[in-house]
Design a protein around this motif. Structure first.
Motif, mmCIF file in Angstrom:
data_model
loop_
_atom_site.group_PDB
_atom_site.id
_atom_site.type_symbol
_atom_site.label_atom_id
_atom_site.label_comp_id
_atom_site.label_asym_id
_atom_site.label_seq_id
_atom_site.Cartn_x
_atom_site.Cartn_y
_atom_site.Cartn_z
ATOM 1 N N ARG A 12 37.907 -47.006 11.677
ATOM 2 C CA ARG A 12 37.080 -45.907 11.184
ATOM 3 C C ARG A 12 36.075 -45.495 12.253
ATOM 4 O O ARG A 12 35.828 -46.203 13.225
ATOM 5 N N ASP A 13 35.444 -44.349 12.066
ATOM 6 C CA ASP A 13 34.395 -43.881 12.968
ATOM 7 C C ASP A 13 33.278 -44.921 13.076
ATOM 8 O O ASP A 13 32.870 -45.530 12.085
ATOM 9 N N LYS A 14 32.805 -45.099 14.309
ATOM 10 C CA LYS A 14 31.629 -45.918 14.584
ATOM 11 C C LYS A 14 31.779 -47.360 14.101
ATOM 12 O O LYS A 14 30.812 -48.000 13.684
ATOM 13 N N VAL A 15 33.012 -47.871 14.181
ATOM 14 C CA VAL A 15 33.291 -49.255 13.786
ATOM 15 C C VAL A 15 33.753 -50.032 15.014
ATOM 16 O O VAL A 15 34.519 -49.522 15.833
ATOM 17 N N ARG A 16 33.298 -51.274 15.140
ATOM 18 C CA ARG A 16 33.734 -52.151 16.215
ATOM 19 C C ARG A 16 34.549 -53.305 15.626
ATOM 20 O O ARG A 16 34.083 -54.004 14.732
ATOM 21 N N LEU A 17 35.762 -53.473 16.126
ATOM 22 C CA LEU A 17 36.608 -54.596 15.738
ATOM 23 C C LEU A 17 36.582 -55.591 16.887
ATOM 24 O O LEU A 17 37.179 -55.364 17.932
ATOM 25 N N THR A 25 40.932 -65.664 19.075
ATOM 26 C CA THR A 25 41.225 -64.891 17.865
ATOM 27 C C THR A 25 42.610 -64.265 17.975
ATOM 28 O O THR A 25 42.930 -63.612 18.970
ATOM 29 N N TYR A 26 43.434 -64.465 16.935
ATOM 30 C CA TYR A 26 44.792 -63.931 16.902
ATOM 31 C C TYR A 26 44.983 -63.091 15.645
ATOM 32 O O TYR A 26 44.623 -63.510 14.547
ATOM 33 N N ILE A 27 45.565 -61.902 15.833
ATOM 34 C CA ILE A 27 46.016 -61.091 14.704
ATOM 35 C C ILE A 27 47.530 -61.135 14.735
ATOM 36 O O ILE A 27 48.170 -60.556 15.618
ATOM 37 N N ASP A 28 48.109 -61.858 13.789
ATOM 38 C CA ASP A 28 49.552 -62.095 13.739
ATOM 39 C C ASP A 28 50.131 -61.343 12.547
ATOM 40 O O ASP A 28 49.894 -61.702 11.392
ATOM 41 N N ASN A 43 34.013 -42.748 18.545
ATOM 42 C CA ASN A 43 32.924 -43.708 18.706
ATOM 43 C C ASN A 43 33.251 -45.058 18.078
ATOM 44 O O ASN A 43 32.565 -45.550 17.182
ATOM 45 N N PHE A 44 34.312 -45.684 18.589
ATOM 46 C CA PHE A 44 34.701 -46.998 18.076
ATOM 47 C C PHE A 44 35.145 -47.872 19.242
ATOM 48 O O PHE A 44 35.316 -47.399 20.377
ATOM 49 N N SER A 45 35.354 -49.145 18.983
ATOM 50 C CA SER A 45 35.816 -50.058 20.017
ATOM 51 C C SER A 45 36.600 -51.212 19.399
ATOM 52 O O SER A 45 36.408 -51.567 18.234
ATOM 53 N N VAL A 46 37.507 -51.772 20.192
ATOM 54 C CA VAL A 46 38.245 -52.975 19.815
ATOM 55 C C VAL A 46 38.236 -53.908 21.020
ATOM 56 O O VAL A 46 38.420 -53.464 22.163
ATOM 57 N N SER A 47 38.029 -55.192 20.787
ATOM 58 C CA SER A 47 37.947 -56.118 21.915
ATOM 59 C C SER A 47 38.080 -57.566 21.449
ATOM 60 O O SER A 47 37.812 -57.909 20.288
ATOM 61 N N GLY A 48 38.527 -58.419 22.370
ATOM 62 C CA GLY A 48 38.407 -59.855 22.204
ATOM 63 C C GLY A 48 39.396 -60.538 21.283
ATOM 64 O O GLY A 48 39.014 -61.463 20.557
ATOM 65 N N PHE A 49 40.703 -60.171 21.341
ATOM 66 C CA PHE A 49 41.672 -60.891 20.521
ATOM 67 C C PHE A 49 43.085 -60.650 21.053
ATOM 68 O O PHE A 49 43.326 -59.788 21.900
ATOM 69 N N THR A 50 44.024 -61.416 20.522
ATOM 70 C CA THR A 50 45.450 -61.236 20.773
ATOM 71 C C THR A 50 46.107 -60.673 19.530
ATOM 72 O O THR A 50 45.862 -61.146 18.420
ATOM 73 N N THR A 68 36.255 -40.856 22.545
ATOM 74 C CA THR A 68 35.069 -41.668 22.784
ATOM 75 C C THR A 68 35.248 -43.066 22.189
ATOM 76 O O THR A 68 34.683 -43.428 21.163
ATOM 77 N N PHE A 69 36.083 -43.867 22.880
ATOM 78 C CA PHE A 69 36.325 -45.236 22.411
ATOM 79 C C PHE A 69 36.554 -46.163 23.600
ATOM 80 O O PHE A 69 36.754 -45.728 24.736
ATOM 81 N N PHE A 70 36.521 -47.457 23.306
ATOM 82 C CA PHE A 70 36.576 -48.496 24.327
ATOM 83 C C PHE A 70 37.512 -49.597 23.837
ATOM 84 O O PHE A 70 37.364 -50.105 22.724
ATOM 85 N N VAL A 71 38.502 -49.948 24.656
ATOM 86 C CA VAL A 71 39.443 -51.027 24.348
ATOM 87 C C VAL A 71 39.356 -52.041 25.473
ATOM 88 O O VAL A 71 39.570 -51.701 26.642
ATOM 89 N N SER A 72 39.033 -53.278 25.150
ATOM 90 C CA SER A 72 38.858 -54.268 26.211
ATOM 91 C C SER A 72 39.277 -55.663 25.752
ATOM 92 O O SER A 72 39.184 -56.002 24.570
#
Length: 288
Positions: A12-17, A25-28, A43-50, A68-72
């Motif tokens: 969603r907008d303005k949410v960080r996962l 952290t694993y999402i299986d 304006n969202f981002s996702v980071s730090g998992f498999t 306007t998002f960031f994936v790392s």
């Protein structure tokens, strides 16, 4: 820990996962037809998992018409579709991500970016697209595939791919698809492409593939300090041993007009060997 969702994760907008780290952290998705989705948000981002075992044929992470998002620091592995797919988006950065062993078919690219038209309602935003420090290894398609449908409205500006590495993918290490009228202008800096010769085992015996190191059909693409070696590609690529394949048949390059101080020439710099299988023609006007 390991999380096993049974449905799509819709951002969603303005949410960080954010996870605790790639190896923490694993999402299986346990082979369910589910993935992480972001559609028409900002304006969202996702980071730090498999993320792994997604049976979604499109991609394990699919971002569409967003900005306007960031994936790392994401690892995407053992999925049915591409590791990462970003389509019709702008103003984003993808860095320190790893696409590994997504081998269901030759449509499974490690990182897949489709420019086409930009996100609805976002035409006035400045365009900034950066891929940095990403690795694509042993995927069924290309390691990195960047594509612009020239029939769309398209991006009117450059995007940067820096310090990225493609290794042992079935098709090309880097595929850049566009045309002579595209406004999609790639700048490829310090990227490396090695052993893209079907070691992923999708289409025949290991080492039988025809992947090029860099396969580019995009006018004004720029390659700076890139390296490529031991790819399975065409005779041209193998002869040059650097894996760079540029297909720009019929393209006209025009120098910046002479203004009394600068301009008026087209320059080419080559380190080691340049092999030309066609012709280079330079036609100029009168000069004093």
């Amino acid at each position: 820990g390991t999380h096993t969702p049974t449905a799509d994760i819709n951002l969603r907008d303005k949410v960080r996962l954010i996870g605790a780290g790639i190896d923490v952290t694993y999402i299986d998705f346990t082979s369910t037809n589910s993935s992480i989705l972001a559609t028409s948000i900002s304006n969202f981002s996702v980071s730090g998992f498999t993320i792994k075992n997604s049976a979604d044929a499109t991609s394990a992470i699919y971002i569409l018409m967003s900005n306007t998002f960031f994936v790392s620091e994401i690892k995407s592995t053992a999925n049915t579709g591409s590791g990462f797919r970003i389509e019709r988006c702008q103003n984003f950065r993808v860095e320190n991500c790893f696409a590994y062993l997504n081998v269901a078919s030759t449509s499974c690219h490690g990182f897949y970016f489709i420019a086409n038209s930009i996100a609805a309602g976002a035409a006035d935003l400045p365009i900034s697209i950066i891929w940095s420090n990403c690795v694509a290894q042993r995927n069924g398609g290309s390691g990195f595939r960047f594509e612009h449908n020239v029939s769309g409205t398209g991006h009117n500006g450059p995007f940067t791919v820096e310090n990225c590495y493609a290794h042992e993918n079935t098709l090309d290490g880097f595929t850049i698809v566009g045309g002579t009228t595209s406004t999609f202008v790639p700048l490829i800096i310090n990227c490396k492409s090695y052993l893209n010769v079907d070691t992923a085992g999708v289409a025949g015996a290991a080492g039988s593939g025809t992947g090029d190191g860099f396969n580019c059909s995009m006018i004004e693409s720029k390659f700076v300090l890139c390296e490529s070696l031991s790819n399975g590609g065409s005779d041209l690529v193998n002869t040059l041993t650097d894996g760079v394949y540029v297909e720009n048949t019929g393209v006209t390059l025009t120098a910046k007009a002479w203004n009394g101080n600068v301009g008026g020439i087209v320059g080419l710099m080559c380190n080691n060997l340049l092999t030309v299988t066609g012709s280079i023609t330079v036609v100029g006007g009168q000069h004093n």
